[in-house]
Design a protein around this motif. Structure first.
Motif, short mmCIF file in Angstrom:
data_model
loop_
_atom_site.label_atom_id
_atom_site.label_comp_id
_atom_site.label_asym_id
_atom_site.label_seq_id
_atom_site.Cartn_x
_atom_site.Cartn_y
_atom_site.Cartn_z
N HIS A 1 14.71 3.42 14.59
CA HIS A 1 15.51 3.37 15.81
C HIS A 1 14.59 3.29 17.01
CE1 HIS A 1 18.60 4.04 18.77
NE2 HIS A 1 17.97 5.11 19.21
N PHE A 2 14.88 2.36 17.92
CA PHE A 2 14.13 2.25 19.17
C PHE A 2 14.89 2.99 20.26
CE2 PHE A 2 13.33 -2.00 17.11
CZ PHE A 2 12.02 -1.76 16.75
N ARG A 3 14.22 3.94 20.91
CA ARG A 3 14.82 4.53 22.11
C ARG A 3 14.43 3.64 23.29
NH1 ARG A 3 14.66 6.82 26.88
NH2 ARG A 3 16.07 8.55 27.35
N ARG A 4 15.37 2.83 23.73
CA ARG A 4 15.08 1.81 24.73
C ARG A 4 15.51 2.31 26.11
NH1 ARG A 4 18.43 -0.01 21.04
NH2 ARG A 4 19.97 -0.79 22.53
N PRO A 5 14.57 2.52 27.02
CA PRO A 5 14.94 3.10 28.32
C PRO A 5 15.95 2.28 29.10
CG PRO A 5 12.63 2.38 28.29
CD PRO A 5 13.12 2.35 26.89
N TYR B 1 11.83 6.16 16.37
CA TYR B 1 12.24 7.16 15.38
C TYR B 1 12.22 6.49 14.01
CZ TYR B 1 15.24 10.50 12.91
OH TYR B 1 15.75 11.40 12.00
N LEU B 2 11.26 6.89 13.19
CA LEU B 2 10.99 6.22 11.92
C LEU B 2 11.28 7.16 10.75
CD1 LEU B 2 9.72 3.95 10.14
CD2 LEU B 2 7.48 4.97 10.67
N ILE B 3 12.16 6.72 9.87
CA ILE B 3 12.40 7.42 8.60
C ILE B 3 11.85 6.53 7.49
CG2 ILE B 3 14.11 8.41 7.03
CD1 ILE B 3 15.98 8.75 9.40
N HIS B 4 10.91 7.08 6.73
CA HIS B 4 10.24 6.28 5.71
C HIS B 4 10.39 6.93 4.34
CE1 HIS B 4 7.66 3.10 4.41
NE2 HIS B 4 6.71 3.91 3.97
N ASP B 5 10.77 6.11 3.37
CA ASP B 5 10.98 6.63 2.01
C ASP B 5 9.86 6.26 1.06
OD1 ASP B 5 11.41 3.95 1.75
OD2 ASP B 5 13.47 4.10 1.00
N VAL C 1 0.85 -1.19 0.00
CA VAL C 1 0.00 0.00 0.00
C VAL C 1 0.89 1.24 0.00
CG1 VAL C 1 -1.82 1.24 1.22
CG2 VAL C 1 -1.78 -1.26 1.26
N ASP C 2 0.52 2.24 -0.79
CA ASP C 2 1.31 3.47 -0.86
C ASP C 2 1.34 4.17 0.49
OD1 ASP C 2 1.81 3.09 -3.53
OD2 ASP C 2 0.10 4.28 -4.21
N THR C 3 2.52 4.61 0.88
CA THR C 3 2.71 5.31 2.15
C THR C 3 3.55 6.56 1.92
OG1 THR C 3 4.58 3.83 2.57
CG2 THR C 3 2.49 3.28 3.63
N PRO C 4 3.39 7.58 2.77
CA PRO C 4 4.09 8.84 2.55
C PRO C 4 5.58 8.76 2.91
CG PRO C 4 2.81 8.95 4.57
CD PRO C 4 2.47 7.65 3.91
N LYS C 5 6.35 9.62 2.27
CA LYS C 5 7.75 9.80 2.65
C LYS C 5 7.78 10.80 3.81
CE LYS C 5 9.59 9.04 -2.00
NZ LYS C 5 10.40 9.61 -3.11
N ALA C 6 8.29 10.37 4.94
CA ALA C 6 8.25 11.25 6.11
C ALA C 6 9.23 10.75 7.17
CB ALA C 6 6.84 11.31 6.70
#
Length: 404
Positions: A364-368, A351-355, A330-335
């Protein structure tokens, strides 16, 4: 760093220090990680922490998985409160896709996350009691954790690694049995928690073992990036649910408990009080659900929400959508988005970078646990080994969340 209390003066220093391995497979670590310490008698002089024993490359795996196939990876971060991880990831994707979630679904998520928080704190405070020599309290409250798992099982069919919910909501509505068990838990757990507190809060042995041990100032905690109960134990009232609300937490009336000295005793007390606050939140969520339209358990986003399984078996269009969603067609936005939730151990961030492709370009998971644990070795200098073990237990380091 300020000296940790109690720090013992050595009136009989040895000519040679002894190197001691605490871990990686030692019962006191409660997980697979290692501390190599130099000791003079029973006093720790210095230490080095070693991690990575169960590193599973989740972030790299996520770069090759569609959104739905990443959810089971999040289960295996802090597996003591897996539903919080699941919900945090789903909310991150919903933020990327700009999906509006119905109020009833948000309240349902709040119930699940607060139950998971209680289950996690039961483990941490129960084990802390064991490490001070009191086994009975742990066995007593573990029965209630099992009841929480029964609720999870009723909601999604799983207990520990839950894979609970979906992008857009839940895979099914809470049934009558689930609601009944949630209400039963609200009745049966308060007297258990009260009795658990009576065993420890004013117990002279417990106080002498924990009060003043591994005290941390607010400045030190912030310098090391601490969050969650151990940060609040130092007196900093930082809680994601209040500072940056999600799932309509701003509508709930609850307190953020804080400590004063940041020692092991304060961490225990903060987690105990958080369980009381979670009970308050669950009660309010149930009341709010009663006022919402019944039968709503997901957002209307057919491009991203899996169709019912019975339709997949009999309807060609449902089968096509199921395949497209699962395989990421399914089409998803670049964001680029970041979303965080208040995990049981602190700020759990994604932290998600999507192309625009079928899988994340970078996640990236910020793991406490990873952030909180870095302070353990410098904190331990000057402590007795027995106090360092209590300090480690109060940090509640979960190996799955530490390594990912």
């Amino acid at each position: 760093m300020t000296s940790n209390q109690p720090v013992f003066e050595d009136n009989d220093p040895q000519d040679e220090l002894i190197t001691l391995n605490i871990g990686p497979t030692h019962p006191a670590t409660h997980g697979v990680f290692q501390n190599v310490v130099q000791i003079d008698g029973e006093r720790i002089v210095s230490g080095v922490s070693t991690i990575g024993y169960i590193h599973r490359a989740f972030e790299k795996i996520a770069e090759h998985r569609p959104f739905y196939q990443i959810t089971p990876l999040t289960d295996r971060l802090n597996y003591c409160s897996a539903p919080i991880n699941n919900m945090g990831w789903h909310m991150t994707v919903e933020k990327l896709l700009e999906i509006e979630i119905p109020k009833r679904v948000q309240y349902m998520r709040v119930i699940v996350m607060e139950l998971a928080r209680i289950a996690d704190h039961i483990i941490c405070n129960g084990i802390l009691g064991v490490d001070t020599g009191a086994f009975s309290g742990f066995l007593y409250v573990m029965q209630e954790r099992e009841f929480i798992y029964e609720i999870f099982e009723e909601i999604c069919g799983a207990r520990l690694t839950t894979n609970i919910g979906r992008i857009g909501g839940f895979e099914r509505d809470f049934n009558a049995v689930a609601f009944e068990k949630i209400r039963e838990f609200l009745k049966r757990y308060p007297p258990v928690l009260k009795e658990f507190e009576e065993m420890f809060v004013r117990n002279r042995i417990f106080i002498e073992r924990t009060s003043g041990v591994a005290a941390v100032t607010p400045e030190e905690a912030l310098d090391y990036g601490w969050s969650g109960p151990i940060l609040r134990a130092t007196g900093v009232d930082y809680d994601i649910r209040v500072q940056n609300p999600y799932c309509s937490y701003e509508e709930f009336d609850f307190d953020v408990p804080v400590g004063a000295t940041g020692d092991v005793y304060d961490r225990f007390m903060v987690r105990n009080e958080e369980m009381w606050q979670s009970l308050r939140i669950i009660e309010q969520a149930l009341e709010k659900i009663e006022k919402e339209p019944k039968g709503v358990f997901h957002a209307e986003v057919p491009d991203f929400y899996l169709p019912p399984k019975e339709q997949v078996y009999t309807n060609m269009e449902a089968l096509i959508y199921h395949f497209k969603i699962v395989m990421g067609e399914v089409d998803t936005p670049k964001a680029e988005v970041y979303h965080s939730v208040e995990g049981a151990n602190g700020e759990l961030g994604f932290y998600l970078i999507h192309d625009g492709g079928r899988s994340p370009y970078r996640l990236h998971f910020r793991r406490p646990s990873f952030v909180n644990y870095q302070m353990f070795a410098p904190m331990s200098a000057g402590m007795l080994i027995s106090d360092a073990i209590l300090n480690m237990s109060s940090l509640n380091v979960i190996a799955g969340e530490l390594d990912a």
